[in-house]
Design a protein around this motif. Sequence first.
Motif, PDB file in Angstrom:
ATOM      1  N   CYS A 413      60.005  55.575  43.442  1.00  0.00           N
ATOM      2  CA  CYS A 413      60.541  55.092  44.717  1.00  0.00           C
ATOM      3  C   CYS A 413      59.857  53.771  45.063  1.00  0.00           C
ATOM      4  N   GLU A 475      64.664  58.623  37.184  1.00  0.00           N
ATOM      5  CA  GLU A 475      65.327  59.298  38.307  1.00  0.00           C
ATOM      6  C   GLU A 475      64.431  60.393  38.890  1.00  0.00           C
ATOM      7  N   ASN A 476      63.762  61.160  38.023  1.00  0.00           N
ATOM      8  CA  ASN A 476      62.822  62.178  38.498  1.00  0.00           C
ATOM      9  C   ASN A 476      61.735  61.542  39.350  1.00  0.00           C
ATOM     10  N   ARG A 478      61.795  58.696  40.937  1.00  0.00           N
ATOM     11  CA  ARG A 478      62.342  58.188  42.194  1.00  0.00           C
ATOM     12  C   ARG A 478      62.519  59.322  43.208  1.00  0.00           C
ATOM     13  N   LYS A 479      63.064  60.441  42.752  1.00  0.00           N
ATOM     14  CA  LYS A 479      63.309  61.557  43.664  1.00  0.00           C
ATOM     15  C   LYS A 479      62.002  62.138  44.215  1.00  0.00           C
ATOM     16  N   LEU A 480      60.980  62.227  43.358  1.00  0.00           N
ATOM     17  CA  LEU A 480      59.693  62.749  43.829  1.00  0.00           C
ATOM     18  C   LEU A 480      59.052  61.783  44.825  1.00  0.00           C
ATOM     19  N   GLU A 482      60.700  59.724  46.798  1.00  0.00           N
ATOM     20  CA  GLU A 482      61.486  59.849  48.026  1.00  0.00           C
ATOM     21  C   GLU A 482      61.145  61.139  48.762  1.00  0.00           C
ATOM     22  N   LEU A 483      60.883  62.203  48.008  1.00  0.00           N
ATOM     23  CA  LEU A 483      60.473  63.471  48.624  1.00  0.00           C
ATOM     24  C   LEU A 483      59.181  63.278  49.405  1.00  0.00           C
ATOM     25  N   GLN A 486      59.876  61.323  52.562  1.00  0.00           N
ATOM     26  CA  GLN A 486      60.599  62.159  53.527  1.00  0.00           C
ATOM     27  C   GLN A 486      59.672  63.190  54.171  1.00  0.00           C
TER      28      GLN A 486
END
Length: 659
Positions: A413, A475-476, A478-480, A482-483, A486
């Motif tokens: 991210c 992608e993994n 980025r998602k972590l 962003e998690l 958040q």
Amino acid sequence: MTKDDQQTLHQIKQAIGQSQFDQALSLVAKASGQQPGEEMQGELLYMQAVIHRLTRQPQAALDDLTKLIELRPDYGRAYQEMGYCYQALGHNNDAASAFYKATRFNTALVPAWKQLLNTYQAQGNADALALARQHLSFLEGLPAPVLGAYDLMYEGQLHKAEAVCRQFLQQHRHDPEAMMLLAEIGMRLKVYHDAEFLLESCVELYPDNERAAVAYQSLLAKLGKFPQAAAFARKRRDNQPDNTSVQMALANALVGVGELQEAIDIYRSLLASSADRPAAWLSLGHAYKAKGELDNAIDAYKKSAQYMPDFGDAYWSLANTKTYTFSAEDIATMSDIQKRSSTSLDDRVHLCFALGKAYEDKKRYRDAFKHYERGNHLKRQTLQFSIERTEAAMQAQKQACTAELFKNKEAGCPSPDPIFIVGLPRAGSTLLEQILASHSQVDGTMELHDILGIASRLSGHKTPYPYNLSELSDENCRKLGELYIQQTRDYRQGAPFFIDKMPNNFIHVGLIKRILPNAKIIDARRDPMACCFSGFKQLFGEGQEFSYTLSDIGRYYRAYESLMDHWHNVLPGEILTVQHEDVLDDLEGQVQRILDFCNLDFEHQCLKFYETQRVIKTPSSEQVRQPLYRSGMTQWKNFEIHLMPLIDALNGREKPLKE
């Protein structure tokens, strides 16, 4: 414990079961002469005590058990054995006390509970009798495998308990008691992600199960997930508006998210209806301390001790303000309570640390160290900590996180918002946080658990963490990332940047840079002797298990330095090391250096950090609300004569893990 040790114990148990006591004693003596490890030594003492009791030598058994409890002060079965021995000697009051302690450390000991029933009946203690009957009924209603798993867990055999529990759940899927037990085992094994999933599922499946709700509420608080904890507590309060424990849970969660005034109002409301609530006074004190209202905090802590004179945490909380000075009368009171056999282990630990601080303030350094050492020893004996495993975990980070891992700057991210302050506890990180949080563009938060939670989540993969960091796709990552952004949003107040001051995140710098490549990382560093001794005399609320022996904390510091050197090598220019002593010597220069690293304009208010009003929940909260002081730089020298194990460990004279 080795396979040979396990086989020896099996042979001893077999001999005892066949009443071959001479053979059993011979096996114990032989094993004891082979320099057994601490765990095996404890088991041998327990077996020897059982043999002595069964051969009608209760005093010899008590001698064995006294040694065992010094080695393992939280060993429930040892106290149960003591109870039987005191009964044989006709010391009924001592027996009752021993059985009571047995049930405190191992609530699954049915024989001890039955003995307490007899005691409470004889005493005519109706309230205690009712509670004991209720708990005994609960235990006897459990399936035998679940009860057995509880017993194994309380005696520290976590992996055996887990295996028994999982096997039972294979045959009885979604059994609530087994789910809750497996979650508790997971927490003790630090597999927090699995524990959270189990309890969240249990609450969804059984919304009326109060024990599941309490367990889930407690876990959310333990994981630092205070926004979720507050939301869950509000939901529970809607259904149980008069439930005191739910009100307390909500207030505690509100302190966690920084909603201090609402929390204080709840504590005050509970105390207005009944002032005899020591835990509520203690929590109220913590809320006032976090808010910066130290006089009110001290008054609340004193009230807590007033309503529960042996409440060790109340005295330690006074000491942990770092500014309160105990009177001679206070010291005499604490010393008396600490020596009483009726004082619980947890209270004794807290009192030892409080007395250490009290004597240090009086410049009675020998007495101070004696109590610091005793408190650390008692605390250490309740933990299943291995410095070797910890060194191996840090070594694994170096092996897994090579420079190659960080070549792709597009992974993760891209948010530049987080500023991580890492290092060892008591190294000056709260000061750095307060300086940065005084900047108009930076929010101060607290020691956030979110990176540790993501690391725990990754630990469940087929390839173990941290080696699986190289397997994460862009992608993994980025998602972590962003998690993380958040999950931490609820702790922010709207500034472009925010601080995450969890010290232990230094272990996870590789993870941070994989999922948040633009995050800033500041390493708070302090003179090794000052840092390590300050950690040794601090009783931490959670974690920091390396800090309870001088040799462990010295080895941990060396492993930390080595790992930070590695991060600098594979991430050149990505980490700023700030030496605490340099901040004391040149505040303005170091503040400018920190702000430059964070790409922030200089603001004069950062030099007047002590004027910034914000929630601070670390032990240094009062120290950073005043201008810089130097007294902490050389405090360790007053204890130097006692610190050779630390000096040896820091100098590598204690053999470290081979790289």
